[in-house]
Motif scaffolding. Sequence first.
Motif, PDB file in Angstrom:
ATOM      1  N   LEU A   9       0.819  -1.216   0.000  1.00  0.00           N
ATOM      2  CA  LEU A   9       0.000   0.000   0.000  1.00  0.00           C
ATOM      3  C   LEU A   9       0.852   1.264   0.000  1.00  0.00           C
ATOM      4  CD1 LEU A   9      -2.926  -0.876   2.458  1.00  0.00           C
ATOM      5  CD2 LEU A   9      -3.095  -0.418   0.006  1.00  0.00           C
ATOM      6  N   ALA A  19       0.689   5.017  -2.236  1.00  0.00           N
ATOM      7  CA  ALA A  19       0.699   6.171  -1.329  1.00  0.00           C
ATOM      8  C   ALA A  19       1.851   7.105  -1.681  1.00  0.00           C
ATOM      9  CB  ALA A  19       0.799   5.698   0.115  1.00  0.00           C
ATOM     10  N   HIS A  24      -0.648  10.719  -0.923  1.00  0.00           N
ATOM     11  CA  HIS A  24      -1.948  10.760  -0.243  1.00  0.00           C
ATOM     12  C   HIS A  24      -1.769  10.248   1.185  1.00  0.00           C
ATOM     13  CE1 HIS A  24      -6.222  10.472   0.490  1.00  0.00           C
ATOM     14  NE2 HIS A  24      -6.488  10.912  -0.732  1.00  0.00           N
ATOM     15  N   LEU A  37      -3.674   7.125   2.452  1.00  0.00           N
ATOM     16  CA  LEU A  37      -3.142   5.847   1.971  1.00  0.00           C
ATOM     17  C   LEU A  37      -1.949   5.411   2.818  1.00  0.00           C
ATOM     18  CD1 LEU A  37      -3.182   5.705  -1.956  1.00  0.00           C
ATOM     19  CD2 LEU A  37      -4.182   4.073  -0.345  1.00  0.00           C
TER      20      LEU A  37
END
Length: 441
Positions: free
Chosen positions: A96, A100, A105, A108
């Motif tokens: 993840l 990100a 972000h 995230l």
Amino acid sequence: MGASVARPVSHSSVLPMTIIGILFFIFGFVTWLNGSLIPFLKIVCELNEFQALLVTFAFYIAYVVMALPMSFVLNKVGYKNGMVLGLLIMAVGAILFIPAAQTSHYALFLAGLFTLGTGLTILQTASNPYIVCIGPRESAAMRISVMGLVNKGAGFVVPLIFTAWVLTGMEPFSSEALALLTEAERNAQLAALSNRLVTPYIYMTVALLFLAAFIKFSPLPELDLNDSAIEKAGKDPWTAVFSHPQLVLGVVALFVYVGVEVIAGDTIGLYGQGLGVAHFGALTSYTMAFMVLGYMVGVFCIPKYLSQERALQGSAIFGLLFTLGVMFGSADSSLLADILFGWSGIPVVPNTIMFLALLGFANALVWPAVWPLSLQGLGKLTSTGSALLIMGIAGGAILPMVYGYLAHSSGNSQFAYWMMLPCYLYILFYAFKGHKLRRWR
């Protein structure tokens, strides 16, 4: 403790200790990376101090949210398969970080941290009972200290790696330099900085997948720590454990301990950044170095020269003294660091930061001592008690946020560390009296 190993370990605990030691290295590597991530994400996502500490909240709150579900998972799949599952969940969390980093972000990033924390929850719940149960109770703190050496050794190394790999050439990203750019230029600069995370987290994902396969096919024996005897007696293990004051009070002790440990390890970089320390991204290594020193004391002194109870008492007293040093120490003088390691070529830091790093020494033996003292007399409730103790790690989510709020609202990051004083006072109470209680009055 009423626990047994389903398969004998050929008269030795060396094999399980070695395998669990590898897992503790992973715990340390992933956990103490947060100390460098906080000031990094503060720049990339343009956050204030309170917002930046959501990193610790997202990571450690997973221990509260997921501890109960993960304990049920362990009862279903067993401890060994649970470790494999935990590593796979952590690999998802590492993945993840790639989108990100590419989008900058913050939500995230937080989702990735929560997922990493979820994987660590099941790993911690599965591995800590191993260390307590595979040898004599009076030396349990020594065995946990060995694991702590591995864990904090990783915590010492990872900020140095992160600084060398990601935090080099940070001059163009100072607040002064960014203020001179147009909005488009600033966004481009920050996006380039954020993308530095992609390659490290690809490597982390691969390493976690490899380790999951290694654990799956390793000869690690399964622990028999189920609560079947309690269940056959018609008792709910989650109700039964609350009749043991030493456990419940121990959970609170771990809550405040993990809170102050995370504050000492994860806010030191942010605090150093505020004081203008150039190598702020590596400051977590200072705290970890003193924790390693503290664990070495545990390995060589417990139980021969120092009981688990005395170790906990000394830790609380040192914690109180060093906290006062953080609050009232000089932010200009580096005399303490000059005396301790100025001769070695290691960059020195102001006294107030030095006392914050020294809290690593004070904190080192709290976790190793609280675990065996809390699980004393639990018998077949050991696995349930372990899951409850793991929930105490939530202190790492809550208390750094309290510190962040106090520092941001008061504008005085140094004096905001006063909130650690009641934490160490509680640990002192548990060390002298709380762990001895066997019934509620």
